[in-house]
Design an enzyme around this catalytic site. Sequence first.
Site, PDB file in Angstrom:
ATOM      1  N   GLU A   1       0.807  -1.228   0.000  1.00  0.00           N
ATOM      2  CA  GLU A   1       0.000   0.000   0.000  1.00  0.00           C
ATOM      3  C   GLU A   1       0.841   1.280   0.000  1.00  0.00           C
ATOM      4  O   GLU A   1       0.618   2.174   0.809  1.00  0.00           O
ATOM      5  CB  GLU A   1      -0.964  -0.020   1.188  1.00  0.00           C
TER       6      GLU A   1
ATOM      7  N   ASP B   1     -12.415 -10.203  -0.609  1.00  0.00           N
ATOM      8  CA  ASP B   1     -13.707 -10.313   0.072  1.00  0.00           C
ATOM      9  C   ASP B   1     -14.672  -9.369  -0.617  1.00  0.00           C
ATOM     10  O   ASP B   1     -14.275  -8.343  -1.167  1.00  0.00           O
ATOM     11  CB  ASP B   1     -13.628 -10.109   1.594  1.00  0.00           C
TER      12      ASP B   1
ATOM     13  N   ASN C   1       1.992  -5.261  -3.067  1.00  0.00           N
ATOM     14  CA  ASN C   1       0.578  -5.561  -2.786  1.00  0.00           C
ATOM     15  C   ASN C   1      -0.180  -4.265  -2.511  1.00  0.00           C
ATOM     16  O   ASN C   1       0.310  -3.394  -1.791  1.00  0.00           O
ATOM     17  CB  ASN C   1       0.531  -6.467  -1.543  1.00  0.00           C
TER      18      ASN C   1
ATOM     19  N   GLU D   1      -6.387 -10.590  -1.078  1.00  0.00           N
ATOM     20  CA  GLU D   1      -7.204 -10.346   0.124  1.00  0.00           C
ATOM     21  C   GLU D   1      -8.676 -10.284  -0.250  1.00  0.00           C
ATOM     22  O   GLU D   1      -9.435  -9.444   0.249  1.00  0.00           O
ATOM     23  CB  GLU D   1      -6.776  -9.032   0.794  1.00  0.00           C
TER      24      GLU D   1
ATOM     25  N   HIS E   1     -10.704  -5.987  -2.244  1.00  0.00           N
ATOM     26  CA  HIS E   1     -11.757  -5.779  -1.233  1.00  0.00           C
ATOM     27  C   HIS E   1     -12.902  -5.036  -1.919  1.00  0.00           C
ATOM     28  O   HIS E   1     -12.765  -3.858  -2.245  1.00  0.00           O
ATOM     29  CB  HIS E   1     -11.227  -4.923  -0.075  1.00  0.00           C
TER      30      HIS E   1
END
Length: 453
Positions: free
Chosen positions: A161, A271, A204, A269, A240
């Site tokens: 990030e 979701d 990432n 990640e 996400h």
Amino acid sequence: MDMPKAFSRRAARALTSALLATATLTALSHSAAAAGTLGSAAAGKGRYFGTAVAASHLGESAYAGTLDREFSAVTPENEMKWDATESTRNTFTFAAADQIVSHAQSKGMKIRGHTLVWHSQLPSWVSGLGAADLRTAMNNHITQLMQHYKGKIYAWDVVNEAFQDGSSGARRSSPFQDKLGDGYIEEAFRTARSVDPDAKLCYNDYNTDGVNAKSNAVYNMVKDFKSRGVPIDCVGFQSHFNSASPVPSDYRANLQRFADLGVDVQITELDIEGSGTAQANSYATVVKACLAVSRCTGMTVWGITDKYSWRSSGTPLLFDSNYAEKPAYDAVLTALGGSGSGGGGGNGGGTGATCTVVFTKTADWNDGYNGQVTVTAGAAPITGWTTTVTFPAPQKVSTLWNGSASWDSSGTVMTVRPTYNADLAAGASTSFGFTVQKNGSSSAPTVGTCTAS
Ligand code: 9MR
């Protein structure tokens, strides 16, 4: 035959256990079992299917049982972060992360290391350091963690990030960025390679899942790293999603353009907030995108059960809070080609050729720029494609390569067809490029819809 899918799969699983118990497993029942979990279905496609794991839940039998049955990879959700591993300078705490690593190893699961250099969950002693000391601390942190887990980690999120949201494409302010400058990312990757040359080294991030200013900035960094030999092996797309931030329509094309730079891509990640069919469809879209990109090596959901999700109220995961399989689970398993679809394979369909296009600026100077458009075939092979590129007046294209152009009467819309590069396998890409004279306008062109035959 008319039993609900989830029931029939559970029944098949119970049958498989019974067969295993009596050691009469046949080849047929073995293949049924192999297709029946996320991990084994993904393995059938040459991918891993992982989940974030919290050490504190490993003692819960339903949690560990679901993990062990369904998943072939893990990412420690918080246990490898800086605040968990080096809350005091040079005192390292590995107990919780070790628990996850040894559990995963005993089950033959891959492990993603998460994460070495990140502005968040960073102890205050790190942010208080001066530049020289911070550089030493960063390299020491990378070194100690990677040495401790050397040989056990499939891929490390070396830097996490590092870019701002929004349209600036700028680096995010952090102690590393502010004190060490842009070069800290490169330095972190170089240090990481020197410690464990066998681990894949990833960058990432989130909100980089479609083509946008932030993903363009990451793309340019990766491209620069590859051109200068800075060691980077993979890019993680956190993924996400929710209704305010749905799966982008160019998700697959975005994965593909990074893969085309010569790095692996991973969904790290995943979701998706929601429920029912809508959530299931979004999950299926993501899984299919990964399967369509040959360098997409695997996908990880950010938790097993909604009960322990970081955003539990959005019920974003594949198992509900009682560990029951949700429609999203069925959709993922079906997309992976596992059992549960009931209806045969989805590959042979002949549902028509499709393609997507993504524009990238590859060079920029005072009065001109170079652009590249990547054309990616959909789930079926294509034998031809056509797309448009619209240029803001008064820009003029001076050269075009790998495509042949025709222009509309206004001289702003260029329709491009392939020259030699018409045939593409499912999910494969080609690109064409052009040089543009800005004539005072620096805006980017827009690509239209891609049509395939
Ligand atoms: O899921 C993690 C949650 O338990 C932590 O409280 C949170 C703290 O920042 O981090 C969550 O995981 C994040 C991941 O490490 C990096 N990308 C965003 C994830 C969700 O916030």
